[in-house]
Motif scaffolding. Structure first.
Motif, mmCIF file in Angstrom:
data_model
loop_
_atom_site.group_PDB
_atom_site.id
_atom_site.type_symbol
_atom_site.label_atom_id
_atom_site.label_comp_id
_atom_site.label_asym_id
_atom_site.label_seq_id
_atom_site.Cartn_x
_atom_site.Cartn_y
_atom_site.Cartn_z
ATOM 1 N N GLY A 8 0.829 -1.210 0.000
ATOM 2 C CA GLY A 8 0.000 0.000 0.000
ATOM 3 C C GLY A 8 0.857 1.251 0.000
ATOM 4 O O GLY A 8 0.614 2.182 0.774
ATOM 5 N N SER A 10 1.521 3.371 -2.648
ATOM 6 C CA SER A 10 1.340 4.338 -3.733
ATOM 7 C C SER A 10 0.816 5.670 -3.220
ATOM 8 O O SER A 10 0.886 6.679 -3.915
ATOM 9 C CB SER A 10 0.386 3.770 -4.793
ATOM 10 N N ARG A 11 0.264 5.690 -2.011
ATOM 11 C CA ARG A 11 -0.244 6.951 -1.438
ATOM 12 C C ARG A 11 -0.378 6.776 0.067
ATOM 13 O O ARG A 11 -0.082 5.693 0.612
ATOM 14 C CB ARG A 11 -1.583 7.352 -2.065
ATOM 15 N N LEU A 13 -0.104 6.693 4.078
ATOM 16 C CA LEU A 13 0.971 6.387 5.024
ATOM 17 C C LEU A 13 2.073 5.536 4.394
ATOM 18 O O LEU A 13 3.255 5.739 4.689
ATOM 19 C CB LEU A 13 0.378 5.661 6.250
ATOM 20 N N ARG A 33 -2.344 -1.681 -5.978
ATOM 21 C CA ARG A 33 -3.040 -2.331 -7.095
ATOM 22 C C ARG A 33 -3.001 -1.507 -8.370
ATOM 23 O O ARG A 33 -2.896 -2.054 -9.458
ATOM 24 C CB ARG A 33 -4.499 -2.617 -6.702
ATOM 25 N N ASP A 34 -3.104 -0.194 -8.258
ATOM 26 C CA ASP A 34 -3.132 0.661 -9.450
ATOM 27 C C ASP A 34 -1.690 0.868 -9.935
ATOM 28 O O ASP A 34 -0.920 1.628 -9.338
ATOM 29 C CB ASP A 34 -3.791 2.001 -9.097
ATOM 30 N N ASP A 69 -2.265 -7.117 -6.027
ATOM 31 C CA ASP A 69 -3.144 -7.142 -4.856
ATOM 32 C C ASP A 69 -2.511 -8.052 -3.808
ATOM 33 O O ASP A 69 -2.132 -9.191 -4.123
ATOM 34 C CB ASP A 69 -4.522 -7.688 -5.288
ATOM 35 N N VAL A 70 -2.412 -7.564 -2.566
ATOM 36 C CA VAL A 70 -1.748 -8.363 -1.518
ATOM 37 C C VAL A 70 -2.446 -9.698 -1.254
ATOM 38 O O VAL A 70 -1.852 -10.593 -0.655
ATOM 39 C CB VAL A 70 -1.613 -7.595 -0.178
ATOM 40 N N ASN A 95 0.936 -2.607 5.345
ATOM 41 C CA ASN A 95 0.216 -1.341 5.482
ATOM 42 C C ASN A 95 -1.073 -1.301 4.660
ATOM 43 O O ASN A 95 -2.028 -0.637 5.045
ATOM 44 C CB ASN A 95 1.168 -0.207 5.054
ATOM 45 N N SER A 97 -4.676 -1.932 3.259
ATOM 46 C CA SER A 97 -5.811 -2.223 4.144
ATOM 47 C C SER A 97 -7.139 -2.101 3.418
ATOM 48 O O SER A 97 -7.254 -1.347 2.460
ATOM 49 C CB SER A 97 -5.767 -1.219 5.306
ATOM 50 N N SER A 148 -1.788 -1.034 12.317
ATOM 51 C CA SER A 148 -3.075 -1.356 12.930
ATOM 52 C C SER A 148 -3.914 -0.087 13.054
ATOM 53 O O SER A 148 -3.817 0.818 12.208
ATOM 54 C CB SER A 148 -2.832 -2.033 14.286
ATOM 55 N N TYR A 162 -13.886 -3.714 10.324
ATOM 56 C CA TYR A 162 -12.491 -3.288 10.151
ATOM 57 C C TYR A 162 -11.726 -3.466 11.469
ATOM 58 O O TYR A 162 -10.607 -3.995 11.490
ATOM 59 C CB TYR A 162 -12.517 -1.827 9.713
ATOM 60 N N LYS A 166 -8.365 -5.683 12.404
ATOM 61 C CA LYS A 166 -7.132 -5.112 12.964
ATOM 62 C C LYS A 166 -6.812 -5.763 14.326
ATOM 63 O O LYS A 166 -5.637 -5.931 14.668
ATOM 64 C CB LYS A 166 -7.248 -3.594 13.106
ATOM 65 N N LEU A 193 -5.692 9.830 10.131
ATOM 66 C CA LEU A 193 -4.862 10.490 9.112
ATOM 67 C C LEU A 193 -5.735 11.029 7.990
ATOM 68 O O LEU A 193 -6.758 10.423 7.638
ATOM 69 C CB LEU A 193 -3.870 9.486 8.512
ATOM 70 N N THR A 195 -6.323 10.913 4.786
ATOM 71 C CA THR A 195 -6.006 10.088 3.617
ATOM 72 C C THR A 195 -7.291 9.644 2.926
ATOM 73 O O THR A 195 -8.392 9.802 3.456
ATOM 74 C CB THR A 195 -5.241 8.808 4.032
HETATM 75 N N1 LIG Z 1 -6.174 6.945 7.619
HETATM 76 C C1 LIG Z 1 -6.432 6.740 8.900
HETATM 77 O O1 LIG Z 1 -7.042 7.569 9.589
HETATM 78 C C2 LIG Z 1 -5.931 5.467 9.557
HETATM 79 C C3 LIG Z 1 -6.147 5.314 10.932
HETATM 80 C C4 LIG Z 1 -5.706 4.160 11.550
HETATM 81 C C5 LIG Z 1 -5.049 3.189 10.808
HETATM 82 N N2 LIG Z 1 -4.850 3.377 9.466
HETATM 83 C C6 LIG Z 1 -4.138 2.336 8.729
HETATM 84 O O2 LIG Z 1 -3.023 2.933 8.069
HETATM 85 C C7 LIG Z 1 -2.725 2.171 6.890
HETATM 86 C C8 LIG Z 1 -2.590 3.075 5.695
HETATM 87 O O3 LIG Z 1 -3.832 3.699 5.446
HETATM 88 P P1 LIG Z 1 -3.957 5.066 4.599
HETATM 89 O O4 LIG Z 1 -4.930 5.876 5.328
HETATM 90 O O5 LIG Z 1 -2.607 5.573 4.303
HETATM 91 O O6 LIG Z 1 -4.666 4.522 3.269
HETATM 92 P P2 LIG Z 1 -4.707 5.111 1.784
HETATM 93 O O7 LIG Z 1 -4.182 6.501 1.714
HETATM 94 O O8 LIG Z 1 -6.077 4.852 1.280
HETATM 95 O O9 LIG Z 1 -3.651 4.170 0.999
HETATM 96 C C9 LIG Z 1 -3.875 2.796 0.923
HETATM 97 C C10 LIG Z 1 -2.787 2.160 0.089
HETATM 98 O O10 LIG Z 1 -2.977 0.746 0.069
HETATM 99 C C11 LIG Z 1 -3.106 0.287 -1.297
HETATM 100 N N3 LIG Z 1 -3.975 -0.870 -1.255
HETATM 101 C C12 LIG Z 1 -5.242 -0.962 -0.811
HETATM 102 N N4 LIG Z 1 -5.711 -2.206 -0.914
HETATM 103 C C13 LIG Z 1 -4.695 -2.951 -1.428
HETATM 104 C C14 LIG Z 1 -4.559 -4.326 -1.771
HETATM 105 N N5 LIG Z 1 -5.575 -5.193 -1.602
HETATM 106 N N6 LIG Z 1 -3.378 -4.759 -2.272
HETATM 107 C C15 LIG Z 1 -2.347 -3.885 -2.457
HETATM 108 N N7 LIG Z 1 -2.426 -2.577 -2.136
HETATM 109 C C16 LIG Z 1 -3.590 -2.111 -1.651
HETATM 110 C C17 LIG Z 1 -3.630 1.525 -2.034
HETATM 111 O O11 LIG Z 1 -3.360 1.524 -3.418
HETATM 112 P P3 LIG Z 1 -4.414 0.841 -4.478
HETATM 113 O O12 LIG Z 1 -5.767 1.324 -4.108
HETATM 114 O O13 LIG Z 1 -3.935 1.291 -5.831
HETATM 115 O O14 LIG Z 1 -4.244 -0.630 -4.276
HETATM 116 C C18 LIG Z 1 -2.799 2.620 -1.358
HETATM 117 O O15 LIG Z 1 -1.478 2.617 -1.847
HETATM 118 C C19 LIG Z 1 -3.834 1.117 6.780
HETATM 119 O O16 LIG Z 1 -3.373 -0.100 7.330
HETATM 120 C C20 LIG Z 1 -4.944 1.685 7.632
HETATM 121 O O17 LIG Z 1 -5.798 0.688 8.121
HETATM 122 C C21 LIG Z 1 -5.270 4.496 8.822
#
Ligand SMILES: NC(=O)c1ccc[n+]([C@@H]2O[C@H](COP(=O)([O-])OP(=O)(O)OC[C@H]3O[C@@H](n4cnc5c(N)ncnc54)[C@H](OP(=O)(O)O)[C@@H]3O)[C@@H](O)[C@H]2O)c1
Length: 243
Positions: A8, A10-11, A13, A33-34, A69-70, A95, A97, A148, A162, A166, A193, A195
């Protein structure tokens, strides 16, 4: 130079963690994935690493984009093979999710298929990737960082599917830490975050603009590496406060 696999990346965290490591001269294998978005992120990180002369590898390819895809076993094998070509696996960051429903819904409304997808992406795939990388991780006395959430340990309405996934990831991490004392295993709550994932979960969050950016949080998480922190559960807020 040490090598990390970041899922994960590409964008959000994942990309912020990759940028921090690229700046320190790490060699990186990135997943998402993209393919186009992932390749563009990897090219940007490679340029930054080259411009900063990180690790002295000014013209070496230090960032490999491996789209997929993971949940796909062949893709996971590709990620590990790419890291081994770069020298091994010093760090695996699980990472990527899935939320299970976008926007989130109550357990009464949660499609069972959504929960199954969250478990596949957030639990099964990280374990399978650890298994695939384990020989290389053991050889490097490496580290596993499983991303997590506070939803793993708090009962927030609509975060049940979700959060359950976790929570399972956290328990796998804790047991892995006991079973593999030669590795460092960290499971980390990064906090809320700003995101795409958060926006998809809670599209009308009135506080979205005040949420931390991943780039503000990533350096704190990498204190775990710098300080060779013991295996365990950590929160970004404590790491940012120096605790
Ligand atoms: N954002 C929050 O507030 C928050 C809070 C607590 C925990 N977290 C955790 O922090 C981590 C990062 O989240 P984020 O907010 O940074 O998310 P995000 O900005 O939406 O980025 C998600 C990344 O994962 C990739 N991805 C998603 N599904 C995938 C799959 N099946 N196989 C391969 N790649 C995949 C996405 O790219 P593609 O879509 O192109 O695959 C993207 O690169 C996650 O584990 C999330 O649960 C986030």
């Amino acid at each position: 130079m040490p090598v990390a696999i970041i899922t994960g990346a590409s964008r959000g965290l994942g990309r912020a963690l990759a940028a921090e490591l690229a700046g320190r001269g790490w060699r990186l294998v990135l997943d998402g994935r993209d393919a186009e978005v992932l390749r563009s992120a990897a090219a940007g990180l490679e340029r930054t690493a080259a411009e900063s002369g990180a690790g002295g590898h000014t013209d070496a390819a230090v960032v490999r984009a491996v789209p997929g895809d993971v949940t796909d076993p062949a893709h996971r094998a590709e990620l590990v093979a790419a890291a081994e070509q770069l020298g091994g696996v010093d760090l695996l960051v699980n990472n990527a999710s899935a939320l299970g429903a976008e926007p989130l819904v109550t357990l009464a409304e949660l499609p069972v298929a959504g929960l199954q997808r969250a478990l596949e992406v957030n639990v099964t795939a990280p374990l399978a990737l650890v298994q695939a990388a384990l020989p290389a991780l053991r050889a490097a006395s490496g580290s596993v960082l499983n991303v997590s959430s506070d939803a793993a340990v708090e009962a927030y309405a609509e975060w049940g599917g979700y959060g359950a996934s976790k929570a399972a990831l956290e328990q796998l991490s804790a047991v892995l830490a006991v079973e593999e004392p030669g590795l460092r295993v960290w499971w980390v709550d990064p906090g809320d975050l700003r995101t795409d994932l958060y926006a998809a979960a809670v599209p009308d969050d009135p506080d979205f603009a005040e949420r931390a950016l991943p780039e503000e949080v990533a350096p704190a998480l990498l204190r775990l590496l710098d300080e060779k922190a013991a295996s365990g559960r950590y929160t970004a807020s404590a790491l940012r406060d120096g605790r």
